[in-house]
Design a protein around this motif. Structure first.
Motif, PDB file in Angstrom:
ATOM      1  N   ARG A  13      -4.346  23.726   2.320  1.00  0.00           N
ATOM      2  CA  ARG A  13      -4.090  22.765   3.402  1.00  0.00           C
ATOM      3  C   ARG A  13      -4.168  23.454   4.763  1.00  0.00           C
ATOM      4  O   ARG A  13      -4.691  22.877   5.732  1.00  0.00           O
ATOM      5  CB  ARG A  13      -2.715  22.126   3.193  1.00  0.00           C
ATOM      6  CG  ARG A  13      -2.381  21.032   4.201  1.00  0.00           C
ATOM      7  CD  ARG A  13      -0.985  20.496   3.939  1.00  0.00           C
ATOM      8  NE  ARG A  13      -0.876  19.964   2.605  1.00  0.00           N
ATOM      9  CZ  ARG A  13      -1.198  18.713   2.278  1.00  0.00           C
ATOM     10  NH1 ARG A  13      -1.658  17.888   3.204  1.00  0.00           N
ATOM     11  NH2 ARG A  13      -1.047  18.289   1.034  1.00  0.00           N
ATOM     12  N   GLN A  14      -3.656  24.673   4.841  1.00  0.00           N
ATOM     13  CA  GLN A  14      -3.711  25.392   6.115  1.00  0.00           C
ATOM     14  C   GLN A  14      -5.160  25.692   6.515  1.00  0.00           C
ATOM     15  O   GLN A  14      -5.518  25.621   7.703  1.00  0.00           O
ATOM     16  CB  GLN A  14      -2.907  26.689   6.006  1.00  0.00           C
ATOM     17  CG  GLN A  14      -1.412  26.499   5.853  1.00  0.00           C
ATOM     18  CD  GLN A  14      -0.990  26.126   4.454  1.00  0.00           C
ATOM     19  OE1 GLN A  14      -1.826  26.083   3.554  1.00  0.00           O
ATOM     20  NE2 GLN A  14       0.294  25.852   4.252  1.00  0.00           N
ATOM     21  N   ASN A  17      -6.692  22.546   7.894  1.00  0.00           N
ATOM     22  CA  ASN A  17      -6.208  22.266   9.246  1.00  0.00           C
ATOM     23  C   ASN A  17      -6.870  23.163  10.272  1.00  0.00           C
ATOM     24  O   ASN A  17      -7.186  22.724  11.393  1.00  0.00           O
ATOM     25  CB  ASN A  17      -4.693  22.441   9.294  1.00  0.00           C
ATOM     26  CG  ASN A  17      -3.970  21.366   8.495  1.00  0.00           C
ATOM     27  OD1 ASN A  17      -4.502  20.282   8.274  1.00  0.00           O
ATOM     28  ND2 ASN A  17      -2.753  21.668   8.047  1.00  0.00           N
ATOM     29  N   LEU A  20     -10.393  21.871  10.826  1.00  0.00           N
ATOM     30  CA  LEU A  20     -10.514  20.535  11.386  1.00  0.00           C
ATOM     31  C   LEU A  20     -10.846  20.556  12.870  1.00  0.00           C
ATOM     32  O   LEU A  20     -11.639  19.729  13.347  1.00  0.00           O
ATOM     33  CB  LEU A  20      -9.204  19.775  11.142  1.00  0.00           C
ATOM     34  CG  LEU A  20      -9.212  18.278  11.446  1.00  0.00           C
ATOM     35  CD1 LEU A  20     -10.255  17.580  10.594  1.00  0.00           C
ATOM     36  CD2 LEU A  20      -7.836  17.681  11.198  1.00  0.00           C
ATOM     37  N   LYS A  21     -10.300  21.489  13.616  1.00  0.00           N
ATOM     38  CA  LYS A  21     -10.563  21.571  15.057  1.00  0.00           C
ATOM     39  C   LYS A  21     -12.040  21.832  15.316  1.00  0.00           C
ATOM     40  O   LYS A  21     -12.643  21.230  16.220  1.00  0.00           O
ATOM     41  CB  LYS A  21      -9.696  22.682  15.665  1.00  0.00           C
ATOM     42  CG  LYS A  21      -9.867  22.837  17.169  1.00  0.00           C
ATOM     43  CD  LYS A  21      -9.434  21.583  17.908  1.00  0.00           C
ATOM     44  CE  LYS A  21      -9.533  21.778  19.412  1.00  0.00           C
ATOM     45  NZ  LYS A  21      -9.163  20.548  20.166  1.00  0.00           N
ATOM     46  N   PRO A  43      -9.224  16.396   2.069  1.00  0.00           N
ATOM     47  CA  PRO A  43      -8.439  15.507   2.938  1.00  0.00           C
ATOM     48  C   PRO A  43      -9.303  14.450   3.601  1.00  0.00           C
ATOM     49  O   PRO A  43     -10.477  14.671   3.918  1.00  0.00           O
ATOM     50  CB  PRO A  43      -7.821  16.467   3.956  1.00  0.00           C
ATOM     51  CG  PRO A  43      -7.816  17.799   3.285  1.00  0.00           C
ATOM     52  CD  PRO A  43      -9.029  17.813   2.398  1.00  0.00           C
ATOM     53  N   THR A  45      -9.011  13.340   6.562  1.00  0.00           N
ATOM     54  CA  THR A  45      -9.353  13.731   7.933  1.00  0.00           C
ATOM     55  C   THR A  45     -10.630  14.551   7.983  1.00  0.00           C
ATOM     56  O   THR A  45     -11.368  14.505   8.974  1.00  0.00           O
ATOM     57  CB  THR A  45      -8.196  14.544   8.534  1.00  0.00           C
ATOM     58  OG1 THR A  45      -7.864  15.621   7.640  1.00  0.00           O
ATOM     59  CG2 THR A  45      -6.980  13.657   8.726  1.00  0.00           C
TER      60      THR A  45
END
Length: 449
Positions: A13-14, A17, A20-21, A43, A45
């Motif tokens: 998950r990290q 994340n 994602l940016k 995910p 997203t």
């Protein structure tokens, strides 16, 4: 620059994340290609910022043609049956098929790739051996089935793959019953078409459905067992004994006609009958009228049994009562999962929603629902949720225990005791049962003694 990330669902998950940016504002000179076989674990997203292309499985015929071209370019030779085995084992994946083909080329060492060599390499059983094993099971001959499997096992067959081949055979026979043209599939060898046609004509659809369920259950047991061979043999014995049993429709017809139910062909010899129990005289029946019914009650119609009152459904007020029922019914495995791995999301009569921990097995919700339905006399559905839910029952009990310890520490008598004995600690707290006498304090001993 093009970055290809294979098996992207394995990212944490990290990591997602952090990525994602970059996906939200990608540089103009960078392209990302994500590949995965488990799209649900990516995910949302991330999915919303990607173009998605679903690649379907490649048909076995197309894989055979492609692998044949590779063999021709390599200047090697391969038997058609061996090529078909590799294409089927690839399960629609070109990459997996090429890896197996490369391994077969290495083991052939420049010679012709034979079907037997591919079977040994992949741990597969000969297709006709699967038919022999299946026919022995359907005849209710467990000894013949075990002998056939012993020969296959000594030849290198893997029990799990044998079960998968048997499931594929049952599926093909079932389709042949519904669509008779399936039995004439030109992709199958002539021997398999002939034997498959005979089996599809001899077996009924309910019998095939029952075998399908038993084979699927056997696959789970073999995968979970510490030793695959004993688990496979126990599953085969179960299938052989069930082969001679009537279907539900046949059993109902036999009960209505009063005919004795036939025993399984694999039924073991009966044991010696135990000594008869002492006879107990029943109480005298109530007075009956001329029709044979108790006085004051109408006689039931001829040929019908008097209807008994249906059992009253059992009400379970909360999830704690559900767990207590499993403990009462002596289901330690499911009870442990209910207490330690089940997070309650919603509860109502007939439906439970749970978020399960990683330790819970895949069929946990189905097993719990089936047992609750059988024990309570009403249908229950247990569904799984991806998120939400409160603490487990074990976590709730631990919270109550911690609160009890904290309240005991704050008690003035406890604080006074800990001041006198600073190295002491509270080991356990046990409530005093009604009527239980308090332990007497030990008598003070004289210092001189």
């Amino acid at each position: 620059k093009v970055y290809i990330v294979d098996e992207v669902h394995m990212l944490s998950r990290q990591a997602f994340n952090a990525l994602l940016k970059t996906l939200e504002e990608p540089p103009g000179h960078v392209k990302f290609v994500f590949a995965t076989t488990e799209i649900r674990r990516v995910p949302v997203t991330v999915l919303s910022r990607c173009q998605r292309f679903d690649l379907r499985r490649v048909p076995a015929e197309m894989l055979e043609a492609h692998f044949a071209g590779v063999i021709a370019k390599e200047g090697a030779e391969i038997e058609p049956e061996a090529l078909a085995r590799i294409a089927r084992a690839a399960d629609g994946s070109v990459r997996d098929g090429l890896s197996m083909l490369d391994q077969a080329l290495a083991e052939a060492n420049g010679g012709r790739i034979a079907a037997d060599a591919v079977n040994e390499m992949l741990g597969l059983a000969d297709r006709l051996d699967i038919y022999d094993l299946f026919e022995a099971l359907m005849r209710g001959e467990p000894a013949a089935a075990l002998d056939r499997f012993d020969e296959m096992y000594r030849a290198g067959a893997d029990p799990g793959l044998v079960l998968q081949d048997m499931a594929e055979l049952v599926h093909r026979l079932t389709r042949a019953q519904v669509v008779p043209a399936e039995a004439e599939d030109a992709a199958l060898p002539e021997a398999e078409r002939v034997r498959g046609r005979k089996l599809a004509e001899a077996l009924s659809l309910p019998a095939l459905t029952r075998v399908w369920q038993l084979v699927l259950k056997a696959i789970q047991e073999v995968n979970a067992a510490p030793s695959a061979k004993p688990a496979f043999e126990m599953a085969m014995l179960r299938i052989a004994y069930a082969a001679g049993l009537p279907t539900p429709a046949e059993a109902i017809a036999q009960l209505r006609s009063g005919a004795p139910a036939p025993q399984s062909k694999a039924e073991p010899p009966p044991r010696s009958a135990p000594a008869p129990a002492p006879r107990v005289e029943p109480p005298p029946p109530p007075e009956e009228d001329a029709a044979g019914a108790p006085a004051g009650e109408p006689a039931p119609p001829a040929g019908e049994m008097p209807a008994s009152e249906p059992p009253q459904p059992v009400e379970l007020p909360d999830f704690e009562a559900v767990a207590a029922l499993f403990e009462e019914r002596r289901e330690p495995r499911l009870y442990s999962y209910l207490v330690h791995d089940a997070h309650l999301v919603a509860f109502e009569q007939g439906h439970i929603a749970l978020r399960l921990g990683e330790r819970a097995p895949a069929d946990f919700a189905v097993d719990v629902g089936e047992r609750l339905t059988r024990w309570t006399g009403r249908p229950w559905k247990v569904s799984e949720a991806d998120d939400g839910g409160g603490p487990t029952l074990a976590e709730q009990q631990e919270g109550v225990r911690r609160d009890l310890f904290e309240r005991a520490k704050q008690h003035p008598l406890t604080q006074q005791t800990l001041e006198i004995f600073p190295e002491a600690s509270i080991a356990d707290i046990r409530p005093i049962q009604p009527g239980e006498a308090l332990p007497e304090a030990p008598e003070e001993q004289d210092d001189e003694r």
